[in-house]
Design an enzyme around this catalytic site. Sequence first.
Site, PDB file in Angstrom:
ATOM      1  N   LYS A  36     -22.538 -13.195 -16.216  1.00 34.61           N
ATOM      2  CA  LYS A  36     -22.030 -14.541 -15.930  1.00 34.61           C
ATOM      3  C   LYS A  36     -20.590 -14.454 -15.417  1.00 34.61           C
ATOM      4  CE  LYS A  36     -21.266 -15.037 -20.897  1.00 34.61           C
ATOM      5  NZ  LYS A  36     -20.116 -15.690 -21.469  1.00 34.61           N
ATOM      6  N   TYR A  47      11.430 -18.212  -8.134  1.00 36.67           N
ATOM      7  CA  TYR A  47      11.672 -19.596  -8.555  1.00 36.67           C
ATOM      8  C   TYR A  47      12.446 -19.648  -9.870  1.00 36.67           C
ATOM      9  CZ  TYR A  47       8.157 -21.302  -5.226  1.00 36.67           C
ATOM     10  OH  TYR A  47       7.444 -21.609  -4.103  1.00 36.67           O
TER      11      TYR A  47
HETATM   12  C1  LIG Z   1     -24.370 -16.196 -25.673  1.00 36.35           C
HETATM   13  C2  LIG Z   1     -23.666 -14.944 -25.252  1.00 36.35           C
HETATM   14  N1  LIG Z   1     -24.264 -13.755 -25.452  1.00 36.35           N
HETATM   15  C3  LIG Z   1     -23.669 -12.607 -25.094  1.00 36.35           C
HETATM   16  C4  LIG Z   1     -22.423 -12.614 -24.500  1.00 36.35           C
HETATM   17  C5  LIG Z   1     -21.791 -11.301 -24.139  1.00 36.35           C
HETATM   18  O1  LIG Z   1     -20.670 -11.092 -24.933  1.00 36.35           O
HETATM   19  P1  LIG Z   1     -19.740  -9.820 -24.732  1.00 36.35           P
HETATM   20  O2  LIG Z   1     -19.128  -9.978 -23.382  1.00 36.35           O
HETATM   21  O3  LIG Z   1     -18.732  -9.950 -25.814  1.00 36.35           O
HETATM   22  O4  LIG Z   1     -20.601  -8.624 -24.825  1.00 36.35           O
HETATM   23  C6  LIG Z   1     -21.771 -13.816 -24.279  1.00 36.35           C
HETATM   24  C7  LIG Z   1     -20.440 -13.823 -23.684  1.00 36.35           C
HETATM   25  O5  LIG Z   1     -19.577 -14.579 -23.932  1.00 36.35           O
HETATM   26  C8  LIG Z   1     -22.415 -15.028 -24.664  1.00 36.35           C
HETATM   27  O6  LIG Z   1     -21.835 -16.213 -24.458  1.00 36.35           O
END
Ligand SMILES: Cc1ncc(COP(=O)(O)O)c(C=O)c1O
Length: 381
Positions: A46, A273
């Site tokens: 993601k 700045y």
């Molecule tokens: C529901 C969920 N599962 C897994 C993960 C993966 O987590 P990580 O990046 O700490 O491995 C996330 C990331 O935020 C998440 O929101």
Amino acid sequence: MSAATGRERTSVSRASAVIDLAAIEHNCSRLAAELTGGAELCAVVKADGYGHGAVESARAALAGGARSLAVAAAGEAAELRAALPDARLLVLGALTAAELDLALEADAEVAVWRADFLELVRARGDALARRPRVHVKYDTGMGRLGARDPGAVTALVRDLAGGERAELIGLWTHFATADEPGSRFFDEQLDRFLELALPLREQVPGLRLHAANSAATLREPSSHLDMVRCGIAVYGLDPFGEDPAQRHLRPALELRSYVADVKPFEPGASAGYGQKWRATEATHVGVLPIGYGDGVRRALTNNAEILVGGRRRPVVGTISMDNLTVDLGPEPDVEPGAPAVLIGAQGEDRILAEEVARRLATINYEVTCGISARVTREYPP
Ligand SMILES: Cc1ncc(COP(=O)(O)O)c(C=O)c1O
């Protein structure tokens, strides 16, 4: 002229994130090798692969042994589907009706935790003539998405089991404190999940249980269950904010720019700045064409180091949208054109995303996710 000081530049852009896909592949095979009881690795890609590029990262993760991919949003699933027709995709986040359609069209699995949303999933699946695949989410303590009431979770699982209009794939939860070593709350969440989930898996053969993020995967093998969802570790970043090398993870991203100009400063002359820095003695200031518009946060003003000419140089003066300035000293050994490394290695030294995060009192996740779209992503072969 040496590579560290010279005019020749290895990157094509003013600011580039150079991604080592072999490192992502390595990190995935390292994680997959450690999984217990036949658990599978789901790579979380993601937020554009935590800033590394979703599609490229996904390909590398699959090559490294990830069996599926997870995203937060329907649009992210659609982007992956266009590039990866056969990949198994899971959308972890909440979806509006329109987003649900997009996720289902992308043939992604979706999360459910409310009966009314499950009805919507069924209806949209009917309209698409496709049986949606769903994962029931149990909120064991994160206090975010998911059903909190174990009775409601059980009811959803029973409602779905063997159902015609939607296929039950998984039951899952998410930890709030996996990255806090010794956290008792982590153990409590895991216990709460197992207490409900293990008997349900007995009753619903094939139900896939998943809970672990990167931190849980690395600290607690009993959380691996049928699948782990690893994000940060896939990119070679440490979920505990330490040096990733300690856990045999290889950081995949380097953030690079270059010295666009070098100028002499008299004592008292200011940079940037608000005149937040003044030279106390005669020196030279290097100007790098990268700033907060690229994701180099303004809070790093007078509070960061950047590798130039093979060693650390302090950031001096205010970080602006498109530029920042570093002190190169009274007798600079670099010229305009010299490469600069904000995250990554140069010479004998290295700046980790974890170091930048510490300076900002944040986490490495935010550092790489914050690298803006203006920064060119490069994938050297
Ligand atoms: C529901 C969920 N599962 C897994 C993960 C993966 O987590 P990580 O990046 O700490 O491995 C996330 C990331 O935020 C998440 O929101």
